[in-house]
Design an enzyme around this catalytic site. Structure first.
Site, PDB file in Angstrom:
ATOM      1  N   LYS A 170     -66.863   8.079  40.708  1.00  0.00           N
ATOM      2  CA  LYS A 170     -67.680   8.034  39.483  1.00  0.00           C
ATOM      3  C   LYS A 170     -68.876   7.085  39.572  1.00  0.00           C
ATOM      4  CE  LYS A 170     -63.820   9.478  36.496  1.00  0.00           C
ATOM      5  NZ  LYS A 170     -62.704   8.959  35.683  1.00  0.00           N
ATOM      6  N   SER A 192     -61.428   9.136  40.994  1.00  0.00           N
ATOM      7  CA  SER A 192     -62.366   8.449  40.080  1.00  0.00           C
ATOM      8  C   SER A 192     -63.249   7.412  40.758  1.00  0.00           C
ATOM      9  CB  SER A 192     -61.601   7.770  38.950  1.00  0.00           C
ATOM     10  OG  SER A 192     -61.134   8.735  38.059  1.00  0.00           O
ATOM     11  N   VAL A 227     -56.926   8.161  41.089  1.00  0.00           N
ATOM     12  CA  VAL A 227     -55.526   8.592  41.078  1.00  0.00           C
ATOM     13  C   VAL A 227     -55.053   9.091  42.449  1.00  0.00           C
ATOM     14  CG1 VAL A 227     -55.377   9.050  38.594  1.00  0.00           C
ATOM     15  CG2 VAL A 227     -56.180  10.861  40.155  1.00  0.00           C
ATOM     16  N   TYR A 282     -67.849  18.028  39.289  1.00  0.00           N
ATOM     17  CA  TYR A 282     -67.032  16.827  39.077  1.00  0.00           C
ATOM     18  C   TYR A 282     -65.699  16.952  39.825  1.00  0.00           C
ATOM     19  CZ  TYR A 282     -63.744  13.670  36.821  1.00  0.00           C
ATOM     20  OH  TYR A 282     -62.759  12.738  36.599  1.00  0.00           O
ATOM     21  N   TYR A 333     -60.652   1.023  33.122  1.00  0.00           N
ATOM     22  CA  TYR A 333     -60.260   1.672  31.846  1.00  0.00           C
ATOM     23  C   TYR A 333     -59.574   0.710  30.878  1.00  0.00           C
ATOM     24  CZ  TYR A 333     -60.685   5.424  35.279  1.00  0.00           C
ATOM     25  OH  TYR A 333     -61.107   6.233  36.269  1.00  0.00           O
TER      26      TYR A 333
HETATM   27  O1  DON Z   1     -60.402  13.904  36.386  1.00  0.00           O
HETATM   28  C1  DON Z   1     -59.307  13.488  36.704  1.00  0.00           C
HETATM   29  O2  DON Z   1     -58.420  13.352  35.890  1.00  0.00           O
HETATM   30  C2  DON Z   1     -59.070  13.117  38.164  1.00  0.00           C
HETATM   31  N1  DON Z   1     -59.776  14.029  39.015  1.00  0.00           N
HETATM   32  C3  DON Z   1     -59.539  11.740  38.426  1.00  0.00           C
HETATM   33  C4  DON Z   1     -58.902  10.715  37.537  1.00  0.00           C
HETATM   34  C5  DON Z   1     -58.851   9.367  38.127  1.00  0.00           C
HETATM   35  O3  DON Z   1     -58.926   9.184  39.306  1.00  0.00           O
HETATM   36  C6  DON Z   1     -58.556   8.261  37.178  1.00  0.00           C
HETATM   37  N2  DON Z   1     -58.562   6.992  37.807  1.00  0.00           N
HETATM   38  N3  DON Z   1     -57.714   6.223  38.061  1.00  0.00           N
END
Ligand code: DON
Length: 599
Positions: free
Chosen positions: A67, A64, A259, A189, A241
């Site tokens: 983003k 993330s 993550v 994405y 978040y």
């Molecule tokens: O889209 C997802 O769920 C993961 N590729 C990325 C989520 C993420 O990194 C949330 N952040 N902490």
């Protein structure tokens, strides 16, 4: 020697190694086997120094943290309004994978949650021989300052299992937030989430944001400041978040977690910070990452409230020119008049940063000077930083001050302030002595009887000729020719061959040069001063222009050549006198610089 900052980071790293809560991300099978023991902390300064401790070169997927960068690219491609129509900027307070879409329009709450990030990815089209994802990878690489790759393994794993993100993409398509193929958007994405970075890269990406969009190592302006402002604003309010409130109050830095175990935080103007440790808390953020960021913020004073400097007055000193007379010898009548009227000219010395608060202090001070103050000499040589807001305020101040016949003059070596304030007819002086002399003459002209200030200076009164006898000056005068120039006439420019020595009998001339494509003023010269004796500018393109009707006596190059042949002793005496005068002027300026530096 190991710096105290390195030692501090090592100690912090060692202490937090004991923190073993949380587990690596399990929802993407290809990520579940990350080593929870990996741990790195990095700080990157805006001048490109990187402090690294632990596994700072171990690669992991950015997830993330990609983003804000893809969002930034969308903003650069389409502009704020067009992107805002697709993705809002409101914190959702929800988890990263929540379906936080506006009920009627389907617009995602912000670009940091998955829905908004997939919508932002859909806005990146191919161009310049690159497809959409190629451009996404490219902007990440330019922020990091090196060419980045994708983990095909993690990409394939997320692509095979990311049902929820796929569903979000199709939902966004149904609302026309995504206008073309939702599969392409979500695949791009997934790919951007699988870009491989290390902790050092993340710190430098953060430092690029801290540095207003300019990568500290490559020097490239990757995105413009407006884009950075938006990226960091959304990171501050939404980057963490459903933990954003707690994060902002405890750490107080725009940030983004991923993550993959990465965390990037930014202290605008100063630092990019990164932590890598794959064990996550329930919000999907690195446990050690959060702990390290809290400690760093508290112990290094990085919270935006504490890191902000209290705006101080930029006024270092202010006094009437009678406190520091120019030293020009004048008759008793003129001296008495200056004692009586000298308070009408004030010298205001500035220092420190001229941002809003500093400029405000100057504007307040000058605006509240009594009407009887007719002249303000603004000495800006000790000013450090100046921003556009301050420049505009100062220019507006100058304009308002000069409306009813009051005058401002600037004392500066070279800098943006005089470039702006002296673009018109506002005089610029290299030292306070010259500026005070100018102010004294103006006061004498306005308040003294006509003729009190000789508007013309006779040759024997020129400072440059003081060492010569009356006979020698008379002999030189015979070899001189009179020249007159009208307001605006170009008198000399560099590149011309030596033209002789110009003695200004009356009127003023301004010297100027070109810096960064703009013409900027060097200095203003008046009666009793000389120019032309030294090669102009040493390479810089200098011009000398009449500022009003100007009369000079010119000892031309030919006349000097004849003088050297016919009367070598007189020629030598002249050159000595001219050299001493030039040296004295340089020396005077150096002394002023030394006094300023000492203070
Ligand atoms: O889209 C997802 O769920 C993961 N590729 C990325 C989520 C993420 O990194 C949330 N952040 N902490």
């Amino acid at each position: 020697m190991r710096s105290p900052i390195e030692r501090y980071l090592r100690d912090l790293h060692q202490e937090l190694t004991g923190l073993t809560d949380g587990v690596p991300f399990q929802n993407i099978p290809g990520m579940a086997d990350a080593d929870p023991g990996d741990f790195a902390i990095c700080l990157a300064t805006v001048d490109g120094h990187v402090y690294e401790v632990g596994d700072s070169r171990t690669e992991f997927t950015i997830q993330s943290i990609s983003k804000p960068f893809t969002y930034g690219l969308a903003l650069e491609d389409h502009g704020l309004d067009a992107v805002d129509r697709k993705v809002d900027v409101e914190p959702s307070g929800d988890a990263f994978n929540e379906i936080s879409l506006a009920r009627d329009t389907g617009r995602p709450a912000n670009a940091m949650i998955n829905a908004g990030a997939i919508a932002a990815a859909s806005l990146i089209k191919g161009s310049g021989g690159r497809d959409g994802f190629g451009r996404i990878l490219d902007i990440h690489s330019r922020f990091a300052g090196r060419s980045l790759d994708v983990s095909e393994r993690v990409f394939a794993s997320e692509s095979a299992t990311g049902y929820r993100n796929r569903a979000l993409a199709h939902l966004l398509r149904s609302f026309d937030v995504i206008e073309d193929d939702p599969e392409r958007a979500v695949e791009n994405y997934f790919r951007q989430c699988s870009i491989l970075v290390n902790a050092r890269d993340l710190a430098l990406m953060g430092a690029t944001l801290a540095n207003g969009g300019r990568q500290p190592l490559t020097g490239e302006q990757v995105v413009d400041l407006e884009t950075v402002q938006r990226m960091l604003s959304v990171m501050l309010t939404c980057g963490m978040y459903d933990d954003a409130g707690a994060w902002t109050s405890a750490v107080g830095l725009p940030a983004k977690s991923g993550v993959g175990g990465g965390l990037m935080a930014v202290l605008p103007g100063q630092l990019g910070i990164s932590v890598y440790s794959p064990a996550l808390d329930r919000h999907g953020s690195s446990v050690r990452g959060i702990a390290a960021a809290r400690r760093l913020s508290a112990e290094m004073g990085l919270h935006f409230v504490k890191a902000a400097r209290i705006g101080r007055s930029a006024i270092r000193a202010h006094y009437p020119i009678t406190d520091a007379p120019s030293g020009v010898r004048r008759g008793q009548e003129a001296a008495d008049l200056l004692t009586e009227q000298g308070h009408r000219a004030q010298l205001v010395e500035l220092h420190g940063d001229l941002l809003f608060a500093g400029a405000e202090s100057v504007v307040r001070h000058v605006s509240s000077l009594p009407d009887e103050v007719e002249i303000v000499l603004l000495d800006v040589r000790k000013v450090d930083e100046v921003n556009d807001v301050a420049l505009n305020l100062m220019e507006e101040l100058r304009r308002t001050f000069e409306v009813d016949g009051r005058r401002m003059a600037v004392i500066d070596d070279a800098g943006r302030i005089s470039e702006v304030l002296c673009a018109g007819r506002t005089p610029l002086f290299p030292g306070s002595t010259e500026a005070i002399e100018w102010a004294e003459e103006r006061l004498l002209r306005r308040h003294g009887r006509p003729g009190l200030v000789p508007r013309t200076v006779a040759l024997p009164d020129f400072a440059a000729l003081v060492p010569l006898s009356a006979e020698q000056i008379a002999a030189l005068e015979e070899r001189m020719e009179d020249r007159e120039y009208d307001d605006g006439d170009l008198i000399r420019r560099s590149g011309q061959k030596f033209g002789g020595i110009y003695f200004i009998v009356s009127g003023r001339v301004a010297t100027s040069t070109v810096r960064d494509g703009h013409r900027v003023r060097y200095t203003t010269l008046g009666p009793g001063m000389t120019f032309g004796e030294i090669a102009l500018g040493g390479g810089a393109p200098v011009r000398v222009r009449a500022e009003e009707k100007v009369r000079v006596r010119l000892l031309s190059a030919d006349a000097i050549e004849r003088l050297e042949r016919d009367e070598p002793e007189l020629a030598l005496a002249l050159w000595k006198a001219v050299a001493v005068d030039a040296y004295t002027r340089v020396e005077q300026n150096l002394q002023e610089v030394a006094v300023r530096d000492r203070d």
